[in-house]
Scaffold this active site. Structure first.
Site, mmCIF file in Angstrom:
data_model
loop_
_atom_site.group_PDB
_atom_site.id
_atom_site.type_symbol
_atom_site.label_atom_id
_atom_site.label_comp_id
_atom_site.label_asym_id
_atom_site.label_seq_id
_atom_site.Cartn_x
_atom_site.Cartn_y
_atom_site.Cartn_z
ATOM 1 N N GLU A 51 -5.423 2.815 -1.893
ATOM 2 C CA GLU A 51 -6.876 2.911 -2.086
ATOM 3 C C GLU A 51 -7.572 2.910 -0.729
ATOM 4 O O GLU A 51 -7.164 2.225 0.198
ATOM 5 C CB GLU A 51 -7.347 1.705 -2.914
ATOM 6 C CG GLU A 51 -8.837 1.731 -3.227
ATOM 7 C CD GLU A 51 -9.283 0.561 -4.111
ATOM 8 O OE1 GLU A 51 -8.643 -0.508 -4.087
ATOM 9 O OE2 GLU A 51 -10.305 0.731 -4.813
ATOM 10 N N LYS B 230 -12.806 6.189 -9.778
ATOM 11 C CA LYS B 230 -12.538 4.827 -10.290
ATOM 12 C C LYS B 230 -13.492 4.536 -11.444
ATOM 13 O O LYS B 230 -14.725 4.598 -11.285
ATOM 14 C CB LYS B 230 -12.732 3.829 -9.147
ATOM 15 C CG LYS B 230 -12.254 2.425 -9.444
ATOM 16 C CD LYS B 230 -12.368 1.577 -8.161
ATOM 17 C CE LYS B 230 -11.708 0.242 -8.228
ATOM 18 N NZ LYS B 230 -11.751 -0.437 -6.912
ATOM 19 N N CYS C 203 -6.830 0.711 -8.603
ATOM 20 C CA CYS C 203 -6.926 -0.727 -8.412
ATOM 21 C C CYS C 203 -7.472 -1.501 -9.623
ATOM 22 O O CYS C 203 -6.749 -1.745 -10.566
ATOM 23 C CB CYS C 203 -7.709 -1.023 -7.136
ATOM 24 S SG CYS C 203 -7.291 -2.655 -6.492
HETATM 25 N N1 LIG Z 1 -10.026 -2.740 -4.887
HETATM 26 C C1 LIG Z 1 -10.040 -3.363 -6.034
HETATM 27 O O1 LIG Z 1 -10.394 -2.823 -7.054
HETATM 28 C C2 LIG Z 1 -9.566 -4.766 -5.978
HETATM 29 C C3 LIG Z 1 -9.226 -5.322 -7.330
HETATM 30 C C4 LIG Z 1 -8.840 -6.746 -7.251
HETATM 31 O O2 LIG Z 1 -8.592 -7.319 -6.200
HETATM 32 C C5 LIG Z 1 -8.752 -7.467 -8.524
HETATM 33 O O3 LIG Z 1 -8.563 -8.691 -8.494
HETATM 34 O O4 LIG Z 1 -8.887 -6.858 -9.590
#
Ligand SMILES: NC(=O)CCC(=O)C(=O)O
Length: 301
Positions: A55, A139, A180
């Site tokens: 990411e 996303k 993510c």
């Molecule tokens: N970059 C993100 O989306 C981080 C996501 C994350 O750390 C989580 O706990 O969920």
């Protein structure tokens, strides 16, 4: 539930846990390019078929950086995309390195500025081995959390969430793509699996609070729930950056076993996504056909 697309053989995958994501975007692009080519040169098991970047690989990760680093990609789903005419230097680099490497490439994610709507997104793109941009994922679920005394992060202060699920087809089978925080939403992976995906790929960057608790747990859960492979690809940890990534990029098999992983430094890990193992898991523990959709038809009710 769709059946799996026929696949000729296992897919060799390389996850690039990229280090040195600096304030200098040109450097970041050059370094990512070099690491993709290094990954493509392969391991003892041979050259990979699919390479994954993490990411936000062209910019430091943080809401204050997104507007400065964002690029106008100008992609319209369903319409052909001419990379040569792209305004985005990151898209051009990713397309050209996929072609040079001769592999599929999941180009991590980059901050995107849709100039027409004036909105910003966190966007992942996918390239075929001839450099064609074949998939594009904004996303869907923005990373908005507040754990008092630990971490507060609000992507929604700058970014807008996407509005589509992303699956793409290769000669090896169908893949689902998330970014993510998307991994926390089991519906996404379940829909991908029920639409014939053999794996979910998540470029990601968990943090030092939730990383140790949830990164591997979620990857193994999504894999086990759906009897698919799950790949999670993080940047390396950089304690001089404002955001400290958890690292630990990993590949999990359809039984929920971590088959390849790493620690926190820059690294390239390799593994195989074998569609036969998906079928074996589903035949051994047939939850995919034991679901009681007659009882829980609509989970959103
Ligand atoms: N970059 C993100 O989306 C981080 C996501 C994350 O750390 C989580 O706990 O969920």
């Amino acid at each position: 539930m769709s059946s799996l697309a026929p696949a000729s053989r296992a897919v060799r995958v390389a996850l690039v846990q990229l280090g040195n994501v600096t304030a200098d975007k040109s450097y970041n692009l050059q370094h990512a390019r070099d690491m993709v080519l290094k990954a493509a040169s392969g391991s003892a098991a041979g050259k990979p078929d699919l390479i994954v970047l993490p990411e936000c690989f062209n910019s430091p990760y943080g809401v204050s950086y997104f507007p400065t680093y964002a690029e106008d990609i100008g992609y319209t789903p369903g319409e052909p995309y001419d990379v040569e005419k792209s305004e985005s230097q990151s898209i051009k680099m990713l397309s050209s390195v996929a072609k040079e490497a001769g592999t599929w490439l999941i180009g991590g994610s980059v901050p995107e500025h849709d100039v027409a709507t004036k909105k910003y997104y966190n966007t992942a793109t996918v390239y075929s081995p001839n450099g064609e941009l074949v998939a594009y994922h904004r996303k869907l679920h923005l990373f908005d959390i507040d754990i008092p005394g630990k971490i507060r992060f609000k992507e929604s202060e700058v970014l807008t969430g996407g509005n589509a699920l992303t699956h793409f087809d290769t000669e090896f089978g169908r893949f689902g793509l998330g970014i993510c925080y998307d991994i926390r939403f089991p519906e996404m992976a379940m829909i991908a699996a029920r639409n014939g995906c053999i794996a979910m790929i998540y470029p990601g960057a968990f943090n030092m609070t939730t990383g140790p608790l949830h990164w591997e747990l979620l990857a193994r859960a999504r894999a086990t729930d759906n009897q698919i492979y799950v790949a999670v690809c993080s940047p390396a940890r950089d304690l001089t950056a404002t955001y400290h990534a958890w690292g630990h990029s990993s590949l999990v098999d359809p039984m929920g076993l971590v088959i390849s992983t790493t620690e926190v430094r820059e690294d390239i890990i390799y593994g195989e996504i074998d569609p036969k193992k998906v079928e074996e898991a589903r035949s051994a523990i047939p939850v995919t056909v034991q679901r009681r959709f007659d009882v829980y038809k609509n989970v959103a009710e």
